[in-house]
Design a protein around this motif. Structure first.
Motif, mmCIF file in Angstrom:
data_model
loop_
_atom_site.group_PDB
_atom_site.id
_atom_site.type_symbol
_atom_site.label_atom_id
_atom_site.label_comp_id
_atom_site.label_asym_id
_atom_site.label_seq_id
_atom_site.Cartn_x
_atom_site.Cartn_y
_atom_site.Cartn_z
ATOM 1 N N SER A 243 1.416 -1.129 -0.121
ATOM 2 C CA SER A 243 -0.053 -0.036 0.356
ATOM 3 C C SER A 243 0.934 0.907 -0.088
ATOM 4 O O SER A 243 0.201 2.469 -0.556
ATOM 5 N N PHE A 244 1.766 1.610 1.021
ATOM 6 C CA PHE A 244 3.058 2.460 0.931
ATOM 7 C C PHE A 244 3.445 1.985 -1.053
ATOM 8 O O PHE A 244 3.473 3.800 -1.069
ATOM 9 N N GLU A 245 4.163 1.252 -1.443
ATOM 10 C CA GLU A 245 4.458 1.577 -2.722
ATOM 11 C C GLU A 245 3.285 1.673 -3.296
ATOM 12 O O GLU A 245 3.684 3.068 -4.757
ATOM 13 N N PHE A 246 2.299 1.716 -3.306
ATOM 14 C CA PHE A 246 0.704 2.162 -4.614
ATOM 15 C C PHE A 246 0.801 3.843 -4.267
ATOM 16 O O PHE A 246 0.157 4.838 -5.125
ATOM 17 N N MET A 247 0.571 4.317 -3.188
ATOM 18 C CA MET A 247 0.199 5.065 -2.470
ATOM 19 C C MET A 247 2.003 5.831 -3.257
ATOM 20 O O MET A 247 1.442 7.216 -3.763
ATOM 21 N N LEU A 248 3.175 5.979 -3.030
ATOM 22 C CA LEU A 248 3.791 6.724 -3.671
ATOM 23 C C LEU A 248 4.053 6.486 -4.825
ATOM 24 O O LEU A 248 4.331 7.877 -5.403
ATOM 25 N N ASP A 249 3.282 5.902 -5.652
ATOM 26 C CA ASP A 249 3.681 5.922 -7.103
ATOM 27 C C ASP A 249 2.890 6.437 -8.346
ATOM 28 O O ASP A 249 2.323 7.268 -8.326
ATOM 29 N N SER A 250 1.136 6.701 -6.881
ATOM 30 C CA SER A 250 0.264 7.825 -6.834
ATOM 31 C C SER A 250 0.873 9.077 -6.918
ATOM 32 O O SER A 250 0.536 9.839 -8.055
ATOM 33 N N VAL A 251 1.174 9.556 -6.405
ATOM 34 C CA VAL A 251 1.516 10.867 -5.871
ATOM 35 C C VAL A 251 2.213 11.188 -6.853
ATOM 36 O O VAL A 251 2.869 12.672 -7.406
ATOM 37 N N LEU A 252 3.928 10.427 -7.082
ATOM 38 C CA LEU A 252 4.848 10.856 -8.509
ATOM 39 C C LEU A 252 4.148 10.646 -9.698
ATOM 40 O O LEU A 252 4.669 11.833 -10.448
ATOM 41 N N ALA A 253 2.915 9.988 -9.920
ATOM 42 C CA ALA A 253 2.219 10.033 -11.421
ATOM 43 C C ALA A 253 1.728 11.463 -11.453
ATOM 44 O O ALA A 253 1.851 11.997 -12.521
ATOM 45 N N GLY A 254 1.816 12.280 -10.658
ATOM 46 C CA GLY A 254 0.386 13.131 -9.901
ATOM 47 C C GLY A 254 1.707 14.400 -10.681
ATOM 48 O O GLY A 254 1.708 15.159 -10.892
ATOM 49 N N ILE A 255 2.761 14.450 -9.746
ATOM 50 C CA ILE A 255 4.029 15.470 -10.047
ATOM 51 C C ILE A 255 4.722 15.390 -10.862
ATOM 52 O O ILE A 255 4.720 16.433 -11.724
ATOM 53 N N ALA A 256 4.226 14.515 -11.894
ATOM 54 C CA ALA A 256 4.949 13.422 -13.256
ATOM 55 C C ALA A 256 4.426 14.903 -14.014
ATOM 56 O O ALA A 256 4.405 15.101 -15.105
ATOM 57 N N ASP A 257 2.704 14.601 -13.912
ATOM 58 C CA ASP A 257 1.847 15.283 -14.865
ATOM 59 C C ASP A 257 2.241 16.705 -15.152
ATOM 60 O O ASP A 257 2.182 17.150 -16.183
ATOM 61 N N SER A 258 2.622 17.088 -13.219
ATOM 62 C CA SER A 258 2.213 18.626 -13.383
ATOM 63 C C SER A 258 3.567 19.236 -13.781
ATOM 64 O O SER A 258 3.610 19.955 -14.552
#
Length: 237
Positions: free
Chosen positions: A214-229
């Motif tokens: 779950s930690f890895e999934f959370m981190l993937d989601s946050v980094l994906a959002g930053i990458a989009d920005s």
């Protein structure tokens, strides 16, 4: 008076702030945050309580300074050695590892509002990584808060504990098994998946039951959002 407080240790080395904080961390690690007092630290170091307050001040400051050691010992990767995603991922893993070594400080790290000097190098480096990759102004602020908020909040929640008395696992599971399935359709259907593994329906802390996937999934989601920005700010070719 000041010299007396600094050197009065029955012929031993002069008392220092680092010695006090190290003793405080040891007490919290072994006995929990509720056990930390000025007197207990003084007893551990063989000095009067006034010697501790001379160096530190109040108990609140003692707790804040001791928790700051987690950031002081945090090993951050080199800025140029990694892609920004890898840097943020490695830093998140390092922070989580440090917190797992000192889980009793989780409630403090997640609730601090004042500026902590030991944490500022961490703040500086995260801001620099995001800034160097094109984020600035409101975009920088949102990305920074999303990353740090999710990281610290998530780990603090993962390591939360019920205190000195552990919950009765059988009783906790009994509550979930006896839910009205007409009202709790999703929870009942997915109980084997979430019981003791999902926030708010678990009874073991992350110290004994870590939530790695779950930690890895959370981190993937946050980094994906930053990458989009970052992608939105890149020049269009």
């Amino acid at each position: 008076m000041a010299n007396v407080q600094k050197t009065s240790r029955n012929g031993q080395a002069p008392l220092t702030k680092d010695m006090i904080l190290s003793a405080a961390v040891g007490i919290v690690d072994e006995q929990g945050l509720q056990a930390l007092t000025i007197r207990k630290v003084a007893d551990a170091l063989g000095v009067y309580p006034t010697a501790i307050t001379w160096h530190i001040g109040s108990k609140d400051q003692l707790v804040a300074d001791a928790s700051g050691l987690i950031f002081e010992t945090l090993q951050l990767p080199g800025d140029k050695a990694h892609d920004w995603r890898d840097w943020l991922r490695l830093t998140a893993a390092s922070f989580r590892e440090s917190m797992h070594k000192h889980p009793n400080f989780a409630v403090v790290i997640g609730n601090q509002l004042h500026t902590s000097l030991p944490a500022l190098p961490f703040v500086e480096r995260v801001l620099r990584i995001l800034n160097d990759n094109g984020l600035q102004g409101a975009g920088l602020l949102k990305a920074y808060n999303a990353y740090v908020g999710c990281l610290i909040g998530w780990v603090s929640l993962e390591l939360s504990s019920s205190g000195a008395t552990p919950p009765d696992a059988e009783g906790q599971l009994g509550v979930l098994n006896n839910l009205d399935q007409r009202l709790y359709t999703a929870l009942s259907r997915n109980l084997p998946v979430v019981a003791n593994k999902a926030f708010m329906v678990r009874w073991d802390s992350g110290t004994s039951n870590p939530m790695d996937d779950s930690f890895e999934f959370m981190l993937d989601s946050v980094l994906a959002g930053i990458a989009d920005s970052i992608k939105q700010l890149a020049p269009q070719g």
